[in-house]
Design a protein around this motif. Structure first.
Motif, PDB file in Angstrom:
ATOM      1  N   HIS A  29     -10.998  33.658  -0.788  1.00 26.60           N
ATOM      2  CA  HIS A  29     -11.271  32.346  -1.366  1.00 26.60           C
ATOM      3  C   HIS A  29      -9.969  31.594  -1.652  1.00 26.60           C
ATOM      4  O   HIS A  29      -9.925  30.358  -1.586  1.00 26.60           O
ATOM      5  N   ALA A  30      -8.911  32.354  -1.954  1.00 27.25           N
ATOM      6  CA  ALA A  30      -7.617  31.724  -2.243  1.00 27.25           C
ATOM      7  C   ALA A  30      -6.911  31.254  -0.981  1.00 27.25           C
ATOM      8  O   ALA A  30      -5.952  30.484  -1.065  1.00 27.25           O
ATOM      9  N   GLY A  31      -7.346  31.725   0.194  1.00 25.76           N
ATOM     10  CA  GLY A  31      -6.750  31.262   1.440  1.00 25.76           C
ATOM     11  C   GLY A  31      -6.174  32.342   2.321  1.00 25.76           C
ATOM     12  O   GLY A  31      -5.652  32.052   3.398  1.00 25.76           O
ATOM     13  N   PHE A  32      -6.257  33.621   1.920  1.00 28.65           N
ATOM     14  CA  PHE A  32      -5.780  34.708   2.764  1.00 28.65           C
ATOM     15  C   PHE A  32      -6.859  35.099   3.769  1.00 28.65           C
ATOM     16  O   PHE A  32      -8.054  35.130   3.438  1.00 28.65           O
ATOM     17  N   VAL A  33      -6.433  35.405   4.995  1.00 30.07           N
ATOM     18  CA  VAL A  33      -7.347  35.901   6.025  1.00 30.07           C
ATOM     19  C   VAL A  33      -6.820  37.247   6.498  1.00 30.07           C
ATOM     20  O   VAL A  33      -5.681  37.349   6.975  1.00 30.07           O
ATOM     21  N   PHE A  34      -7.649  38.286   6.357  1.00 25.89           N
ATOM     22  CA  PHE A  34      -7.248  39.646   6.715  1.00 25.89           C
ATOM     23  C   PHE A  34      -7.847  40.020   8.071  1.00 25.89           C
ATOM     24  O   PHE A  34      -9.062  39.952   8.262  1.00 25.89           O
ATOM     25  N   ASP A  35      -6.968  40.418   9.000  1.00 31.71           N
ATOM     26  CA  ASP A  35      -7.450  41.010  10.251  1.00 31.71           C
ATOM     27  C   ASP A  35      -7.817  42.466  10.038  1.00 31.71           C
ATOM     28  O   ASP A  35      -8.701  43.003  10.707  1.00 31.71           O
ATOM     29  N   ASP A  36      -7.115  43.107   9.111  1.00 33.99           N
ATOM     30  CA  ASP A  36      -7.380  44.517   8.831  1.00 33.99           C
ATOM     31  C   ASP A  36      -6.909  44.814   7.418  1.00 33.99           C
ATOM     32  O   ASP A  36      -5.841  44.368   6.994  1.00 33.99           O
ATOM     33  N   LEU A  37      -7.709  45.547   6.682  1.00 32.46           N
ATOM     34  CA  LEU A  37      -7.340  46.006   5.347  1.00 32.46           C
ATOM     35  C   LEU A  37      -7.804  47.451   5.240  1.00 32.46           C
ATOM     36  O   LEU A  37      -8.822  47.765   4.632  1.00 32.46           O
ATOM     37  N   GLY A  38      -7.041  48.336   5.892  1.00 29.97           N
ATOM     38  CA  GLY A  38      -7.441  49.736   5.964  1.00 29.97           C
ATOM     39  C   GLY A  38      -6.849  50.548   4.840  1.00 29.97           C
ATOM     40  O   GLY A  38      -6.705  50.070   3.709  1.00 29.97           O
ATOM     41  N   HIS A  39      -6.457  51.786   5.167  1.00 32.82           N
ATOM     42  CA  HIS A  39      -5.930  52.688   4.146  1.00 32.82           C
ATOM     43  C   HIS A  39      -4.466  53.009   4.382  1.00 32.82           C
ATOM     44  O   HIS A  39      -3.901  53.883   3.725  1.00 32.82           O
ATOM     45  N   THR A  40      -3.834  52.292   5.324  1.00 34.55           N
ATOM     46  CA  THR A  40      -2.407  52.472   5.562  1.00 34.55           C
ATOM     47  C   THR A  40      -1.642  51.157   5.521  1.00 34.55           C
ATOM     48  O   THR A  40      -0.471  51.133   5.166  1.00 34.55           O
ATOM     49  N   LYS A  41      -2.291  50.059   5.885  1.00 34.46           N
ATOM     50  CA  LYS A  41      -1.590  48.778   5.907  1.00 34.46           C
ATOM     51  C   LYS A  41      -2.579  47.627   5.805  1.00 34.46           C
ATOM     52  O   LYS A  41      -3.786  47.788   6.022  1.00 34.46           O
ATOM     53  N   ALA A  42      -2.035  46.451   5.479  1.00 37.86           N
ATOM     54  CA  ALA A  42      -2.811  45.214   5.446  1.00 37.86           C
ATOM     55  C   ALA A  42      -2.250  44.283   6.514  1.00 37.86           C
ATOM     56  O   ALA A  42      -1.044  44.047   6.566  1.00 37.86           O
ATOM     57  N   VAL A  43      -3.132  43.786   7.375  1.00 33.82           N
ATOM     58  CA  VAL A  43      -2.739  42.863   8.439  1.00 33.82           C
ATOM     59  C   VAL A  43      -3.309  41.492   8.089  1.00 33.82           C
ATOM     60  O   VAL A  43      -4.525  41.325   7.993  1.00 33.82           O
ATOM     61  N   ILE A  44      -2.425  40.502   7.909  1.00 30.47           N
ATOM     62  CA  ILE A  44      -2.813  39.178   7.441  1.00 30.47           C
ATOM     63  C   ILE A  44      -2.517  38.165   8.530  1.00 30.47           C
ATOM     64  O   ILE A  44      -1.399  38.100   9.045  1.00 30.47           O
ATOM     65  N   SER A  45      -3.514  37.356   8.892  1.00 30.55           N
ATOM     66  CA  SER A  45      -3.338  36.367   9.962  1.00 30.55           C
ATOM     67  C   SER A  45      -3.215  34.941   9.432  1.00 30.55           C
ATOM     68  O   SER A  45      -2.813  34.047  10.157  1.00 30.55           O
ATOM     69  N   ALA A  46      -3.580  34.715   8.175  1.00 30.54           N
ATOM     70  CA  ALA A  46      -3.454  33.379   7.582  1.00 30.54           C
ATOM     71  C   ALA A  46      -3.208  33.518   6.087  1.00 30.54           C
ATOM     72  O   ALA A  46      -3.683  34.463   5.455  1.00 30.54           O
ATOM     73  N   ILE A  47      -2.457  32.565   5.543  1.00 29.62           N
ATOM     74  CA  ILE A  47      -2.100  32.590   4.126  1.00 29.62           C
ATOM     75  C   ILE A  47      -2.305  31.207   3.533  1.00 29.62           C
ATOM     76  O   ILE A  47      -2.389  30.215   4.259  1.00 29.62           O
ATOM     77  N   PRO A  48      -2.415  31.094   2.203  1.00 33.76           N
ATOM     78  CA  PRO A  48      -2.559  29.776   1.584  1.00 33.76           C
ATOM     79  C   PRO A  48      -1.373  28.877   1.908  1.00 33.76           C
ATOM     80  O   PRO A  48      -0.248  29.345   2.082  1.00 33.76           O
ATOM     81  N   VAL A  49      -1.635  27.584   1.985  1.00 27.48           N
ATOM     82  CA  VAL A  49      -0.588  26.623   2.325  1.00 27.48           C
ATOM     83  C   VAL A  49       0.535  26.641   1.299  1.00 27.48           C
ATOM     84  O   VAL A  49       1.713  26.474   1.635  1.00 27.48           O
ATOM     85  N   ALA A  50       0.200  26.885   0.052  1.00 29.48           N
ATOM     86  CA  ALA A  50       1.202  26.825  -1.010  1.00 29.48           C
ATOM     87  C   ALA A  50       2.119  28.041  -1.040  1.00 29.48           C
ATOM     88  O   ALA A  50       3.086  28.068  -1.802  1.00 29.48           O
ATOM     89  N   ILE A  51       1.839  29.063  -0.229  1.00 25.33           N
ATOM     90  CA  ILE A  51       2.633  30.290  -0.239  1.00 25.33           C
ATOM     91  C   ILE A  51       3.410  30.408   1.065  1.00 25.33           C
ATOM     92  O   ILE A  51       2.849  30.246   2.147  1.00 25.33           O
ATOM     93  N   LYS A  52       4.692  30.701   0.959  1.00 26.60           N
ATOM     94  CA  LYS A  52       5.520  30.913   2.138  1.00 26.60           C
ATOM     95  C   LYS A  52       5.321  32.332   2.665  1.00 26.60           C
ATOM     96  O   LYS A  52       5.032  33.251   1.895  1.00 26.60           O
TER      97      LYS A  52
END
Length: 610
Positions: free
Chosen positions: A500-523
């Protein structure tokens, strides 16, 4: 007068004892895992459903129990570990009170299957609330399988006090960490709702730490090794620059038993004195080996507290060992496998003390970089010039007056700027790179720039998360972040709010988090910092409700991304903070309930000159 003192029934006594031993599902996990270790198991599996509220099952390949032992194991004060009071001071096992299984069976449905190696059939026992419902001979493998179902089914008040599944699971993982780190030679695996959280093979202590907390832990560890007649210390401490805001990764093991000791913890902090930032805590994974006769572990039902005969000496030895390791770390060379071997001095020259000569650079004194002039082009035309053959005539027919060439550019509009920039009056200025001072009719207002920016970002992020209209920016390449299993479970529990805050996860497993999009306000460079802060905040505040989680997310984003005191701001940035702050709903109070600004009246200034 009639007698009023009566003996409690066994099932009531067991429920009272369970209140001391079994506080939550993680308490059951601890007791069952320790029983498997005492049974000399080399393979232990932990299965959890609904954070232990529905099922906690431990399967091992240990020695197993006979029919009689299986029945007696659920009786109070029945134990194979001690036979006399003197045995309490020569303990090398985990459970010895004989209360754990009896307490667990009093408040849950328990199913036990066990078999010793030299018999054909094993034993299966079913217990509900201290009452044995069924006992049969069954086909089973060597070892023991015990399943605890419907914890606190007959004590609804205790069940209502349990936290959310995410919180209870974190407590279970904490207990799992304490057991697996103390016994790296044993294979452990853990499953939650059918998903594999851990699969740890037999390994050394450093490998167990890395595989438990993630690959990034390896670079943080500094070895500690000290051997004296009184105490043997081994293990690792974390480098000062990796200190955390929480005490999560702090482990003392005395004779392979996890303990909590504020006294010994103070010895570690004393060794780190002057090396840690404010409000930061070091990580440590330390094994202490002492004579069992010199300690007393029978002072607490959960056996996590301990008393030493000579605590001051233990304190001094531990502090000295850690300080020695920190000193070695500060001067020790770092083994770098990526270095260029050609830059190293040859080994044989060191060995034979040969004189190492400086490399010689040969220079051609006759070389002149300007020997070829652009006025004397080479006789043979390069091949690329053939592409432009015949263009001279066409060019001659066109007007080559460069004064008439029109360039594609933006026309400078003087109206964008103030006509007389030098005469512009600015109502703000910065004091000590910490405060923004703005003039008002009655005097001036002094604003803490960090608290103000936190408040601005907090209200903005909270609106995005709750209204669910956050705008995200797609990353050109997915961002991969490594976390420990426990940290990823925290992120999994708040995944919806993060999306809801703007993060898009391609994968959120048990070893790593793969993020494909982030909120505009965050670098992109700030994402890792935001997540580390977020995980720390969630683990410390332990929110149980969605609105609390949303509020915590907004606070974390704001704290991570707000400008810090000490940063120089230009006039535009100063005015932006002032204007945005007073557009907030709560401009006066910071996220930590402190004042963001204060006003100074002109009359107050004038009084200073009277």
């Amino acid at each position: 007068m009639s007698d009023i003192i009566q003996l409690l029934p066994d099932h009531v006594a067991n429920q009272i004892a369970a209140g001391e031993v079994v506080q939550r599902p993680s308490s059951v996990v601890k007791e069952l895992l320790e029983n498997s270790i005492d049974a000399k198991a080399t393979e232990i599996k932990l299965l959890i459903k609904n954070a232990g509220k529905t099922l906690i099952q431990v399967i091992d390949n240990g020695k197993g129990m006979s029919v009689t032992d299986a029945r007696l194991s659920f009786e109070r004060h029945a134990t194979s570990k001690i036979k006399a009071a003197e045995d309490l001071f020569a303990l090398h096992t985990k459970g010895f009170r004989g209360e754990a299984l009896a307490s667990i069976a009093a408040i849950a449905h328990v199913e036990l299957k066990t078999k010793v190696e030299d018999v054909e059939l094993g034993t299966a026992i079913t217990i509900e609330g201290s009452s044995i419902v069924d006992q049969n001979a069954v086909a089973a493998q060597k070892g023991t399988s015990i399943a605890v179902k419907n914890l606190f089914f007959n004590i609804p008040a205790r069940r209502n006090f349990l936290k959310s599944d995410a919180v209870e699971l974190r407590h279970i993982i904490d207990e799992f960490h304490r057991v697996v780190l103390a016994h790296p030679q044993i294979n452990f695996s853990m499953y939650h709702n059918g998903n594999t959280l851990f699969d740890l093979r037999s390994e050394n202590f450093r490998q167990r730490i890395v595989h438990t907390f993630g690959k990034k832990t390896n670079e943080k560890l500094v070895p500690v090794d000290e051997d004296t007649e009184l105490l043997k210390i081994s293990g690792f401490i974390g480098k000062p620059e990796y200190a955390k805001k929480s005490r999560g990764e702090q482990f003392f093991f005395v004779n392979q038993r996890f303990i909590k000791s504020p006294y010994l913890n103070h010895a570690i902090l004393a060794a780190f004195e002057g090396l840690l930032p404010n409000s930061k805590y070091p990580s440590y994974f330390l094994n202490l080996s002492v004579d069992p006769k010199s300690i007393d572990i029978n002072i607490h039902p959960t056996k996590t507290e301990i008393k030493f005969d000579d605590e001051p000496t233990i304190y001094a030895l531990l502090r000295a060992a850690v300080k020695h390791s920190l000193g070695q770390f500060s001067i020790a060379p770092i083994l770098d496998f990526k270095r260029d071997a050609s830059m190293d001095t040859p080994y044989h020259q060191h060995r034979h003390n040969e004189q190492i000569s400086s490399p010689k650079v040969e220079v051609d004194p006759n070389f002149n970089p300007f020997a070829k002039s652009y006025n004397n082009p080479p006789t043979s035309s390069p091949a690329w010039e053939a592409l432009y053959t015949g263009l001279d005539k066409e060019s001659a027919d066109q007007n080559n007056n460069f004064s008439e060439v029109q360039y594609e550019s933006d026309e400078l509009q003087s109206s964008i700027f103030d006509e007389d920039e030098g005469k512009k009056v600015h109502n703000t200025f910065q004091l000590q790179n910490k405060y923004i001072i703005s003039t008002i009719k009655s005097g001036m207002v002094v604003i803490d720039q960090n608290r103000a920016h936190e408040r601005i970002l907090y209200e903005d992020f909270l609106k995005q998360i709750t209204v669910k209209d956050a705008v995200c920016q797609q990353l050109m390449f997915p961002l991969e972040l490594e976390f420990s299993t426990k940290e990823l479970e925290v992120l999994q529990s708040i995944k919806d709010q993060l999306e809801h805050a703007g993060f898009v996860f391609d994968d959120l497993g048990h070893t790593k988090a793969v993020i494909s999009a982030i909120p505009v306000a965050i670098k992109e460079n700030d994402v890792s910092k935001v997540f580390v802060q977020l995980i720390d905040d969630v683990q410390n505040e332990v929110p149980d409700f969605n609105f609390s989680t949303s509020d915590l997310l907004a606070k974390t984003f704001a704290k991570s991304l707000a400008i810090k005191n000490g940063k120089k701001l230009n006039i535009t940035e100063q005015e932006f903070i002032v204007n945005s702050l007073f557009a907030c709903k709560e401009p006066a109070i910071s996220l930590t309930n402190k004042a963001i600004f204060t006003t100074i009246e002109t009359s107050e200034i004038e009084s200073k000159f009277n």
